[in-house]
Design a protein around this motif. Structure first.
Motif: not given
Lengths: 311, 311
Positions: A30-40, A42-55
């Motif tokens: 009953g839980v929808t799991v979409d690997p593409d969305a999760i990957k997306q 994760a990429e956003l999180d990584l991008k944010a981590a490169r600019q910690p002052t903007k979190t």
């Protein structure tokens, strides 16, 4: 901002993908799991981590940007509780060591060192005749870094008495007690007295011969207080004896013993630091309110003295 | 010359601040006065040349037209504070690792330490006990030192020298403070620490601290030297001598206060109350070196003997 908190990603993945077999998305229990969305995401999180002052986390702590603009340098001082006693800007020459000698600030820093080493020492110390001296031996020989701790507390105390006097000497030589700073000088004198009393009350605490006789010599002078000591002028006429005079009140007895140790401990660890901290707050507050540190001010000439207006 | 004895005294960990003081105080006196003299030279030039006074920024520190008069606290002041804290911490660490805080045997009221000394910053007061009764040396004088320091800004009516080092514009104030702080307070601490040995006897640096030493000296009261033997006259004579001392040193202080045209101008600005308080404090401060001289040169014990108190 909206890039970093991931809201865009939410919008994308919020659209439900109905066909369970296409594009890798599938429904498990009953839980929808979409690997593409999760990957997306994760990429956003990584991008944010490169600019910690903007979190959000960073901005919630520091509130303002810290770059090299005058505005952000000013806000960096004014919006910080520990730094806000500073003004945003100071006299260019006041930063130089040769004007202030840094002695006021060093005194305050030594007070902090003494507070911290003192708190740590209190963990190992009992202000009783049976245990006090043994606690010092325990500190010196068994507590990890205990000897260093005690040494540092003692030498910082000596250093503080010295720097407080040098601070006062500098303030006198630069005439910094003059209008409008008269009252702050008086507060400073009280802080000097409290510093000496702090050091003196700490002297007895090891309960060794050195402290015992130093405090005996010191408090014996209180016997001679005029009118309030039993050996002072007019003391006997005021009904003073060994058991009711000002020395008795200081020691909690007629000799330096268990009560004196307890009183010295409480004065040293609670009462006088409290008073000193209070007066320090006033002292620093008044430094700001009286116009910051006094100089180096432009020199005034004798012919420029204005006639005095009496109140 | 007992070098071992000298080393024992000088290398005592608790005496380090005093040995340090012997170097630190002259250094900072020189450091402050050097700037005062540099400023005085500029004041001379400014007073001789009114046009220069209008164009010059009136500080000895160099100043370029394009420079801002004020600097940002962050980073220019805060980095200095941080550096000072680091240096102080390093000094404290090295000091605490190198030297151990003293710990004598457990306190023992039946075994008197000889010499039994107060903490080093009170040794000036303990040294004063040689010359005055405890109610003066231990109670009255400390109280007056505190009161005297507190009232300094309220009796100094000289508006010049506010926020910069100068000697020429504040000769009397600076001489008074250096006399009180360096010559009396600090010198007596040094004497009490390094010179006074067992029985509080005077041992020159390098003399062996001989616990069996006896000094054959007879201190006599002033009235005995003069030859007065019965009480009402003893008291009246002493009172007259003390009154005479107040009159003579008051006159001497007045001559000093009115020595220059500038100081007469400052005196005009003072109220009667300010003048009286300043005179009282100056005379009482002078009574200390006078009594020291009377004791050391003429072996005078008391000047004024009454049934209630002796001075």
């Amino acid at each position: 901002m909206d890039e970093t908190n991931g809201s865009k990603g939410n919008v994308k993945t919020a659209a439900p993908k109905t066909d369970g077999n296409g594009n890798g998305a599938r429904t498990i229990l009953g839980v929808t799991v979409d690997p593409d969305a999760i990957k997306q995401k994760a990429e956003l999180d990584l991008k944010a981590a490169r600019q910690p002052t903007k979190t959000d986390v960073y901005q919630s702590i520091f509130r303002v940007k810290h770059d090299e603009t005058p505005r952000s340098r000013t806000l960096g001082v004014l919006s910080n509780v520990f730094l806000h006693l500073h003004p945003a800007k100071v006299n260019r020459d006041a930063v130089r060591f040769n004007f202030t000698w840094g002695m006021g600030g060093i005194t305050f820093y030594l007070f902090w060192v003494l507070t911290w080493t003192g708190v740590l020492l209190m963990f190992y110390y009992h202000p009783t005749k049976v245990q006090a001296f043994r606690d010092i031996l325990y500190l010196e020989h068994d507590v990890p870094f205990g000897k260093l701790l005690r040494n540092m507390h003692r030498w910082a105390a000596h250093a503080m008495v010295l720097t407080v006097q040098l601070h006062m000497f500098r303030v006198f030589l630069t005439g910094s007690y003059k209008k409008p700073r008269q009252f702050n000088w008086s507060i400073g004198v009280i802080l000097l007295v409290l510093t000496l009393l702090l050091s003196f009350t700490g002297y007895l605490l090891p309960d060794d011969q050195l402290g015992f006789w130093a405090v005996t010599v010191g408090t014996n002078m209180a016997r001679a207080t005029p009118m309030l000591g039993h050996e002072g002028p007019f003391g006997p006429q005021f009904g003073m004896t060994n058991y009711n005079d000002v020395r008795f009140a200081l020691l909690g007895g007629s000799i330096v013993d268990a009560n004196a140790l307890l009183r010295a401990y409480i004065w040293h660890c609670i009462a006088i630091p409290g008073f000193a901290a209070t007066f320090m707050i006033v002292h620093f507050w008044r430094v700001r309110k009286d116009g910051g540190i006094s100089g180096p001010a432009p020199m005034a000439l004798e012919k420029e003295i204005k006639p005095l207006r009496r109140r | 010359m007992d070098w071992h004895q000298l080393w024992t005294i000088v290398s005592l960990p608790d005496n380090i601040p005093i040995v340090g003081m012997i170097f630190i105080l002259p250094f900072f006196t020189w450091y402050g006065l050097r700037q005062a003299f540099a400023n005085d030279r500029l004041i001379d030039r400014l007073e001789a040349d009114p046009d220069l006074a209008k164009t010059h920024h009136r500080k000895v520190e160099p100043f370029q037209k394009g420079w801002a008069r004020e600097l940002h606290v962050w980073p220019y002041l805060l980095r200095m504070e941080f550096l000072a804290a680091v240096i102080v911490t390093v000094i404290l660490m090295v000091w605490s690792i190198a030297l151990d805080a003293p710990l004598e045997e457990p306190a023992n009221p039946s075994l008197t330490m000889n010499p039994s000394k107060a903490p080093w910053y009170f040794l000036g007061l303990q040294e004063m006990l040689v010359y005055f009764d405890p109610w003066i040396a231990g109670v009255l004088m400390p109280t007056l030192i505190i009161i005297g320091l507190i009232v300094i800004p309220y009796i100094d009516e000289n508006p010049l020298g506010n926020g910069y080092y100068t000697f020429r514009q504040r000769k009397f104030a600076i001489w008074t403070f250096i006399f009180g702080f360096i010559i009396l307070w600090s010198t007596m601490i040094v004497i009490g620490t390094l010179i006074r040995g067992p029985g509080w006897m005077w041992f020159w640096p390098g003399m062996t601290w001989d616990h069996n030493r006896v000094i054959f000296e007879i201190n006599r009261d002033l009235h005995e030297i003069v030859g007065i033997t019965s009480q009402p006259w003893i008291g009246l004579f002493g009172g007259a001598v003390v009154g005479g001392f107040f009159a003579v040193s008051g006159y001497a202080c007045h001559r000093l206060i009115t020595a220059t045209a500038f100081s007469r101008k400052i005196l005009e600005r003072m109220t009667l109350a300010q003048y009286v308080i300043m005179q009282a404090l100056l005379i009482i401060m002078l009574s200390l070196p006078v009594k020291i001289a009377a004791r050391l040169l003429f072996r005078v014990k008391y000047v004024w003997v009454t049934p209630w108190f002796n001075i």
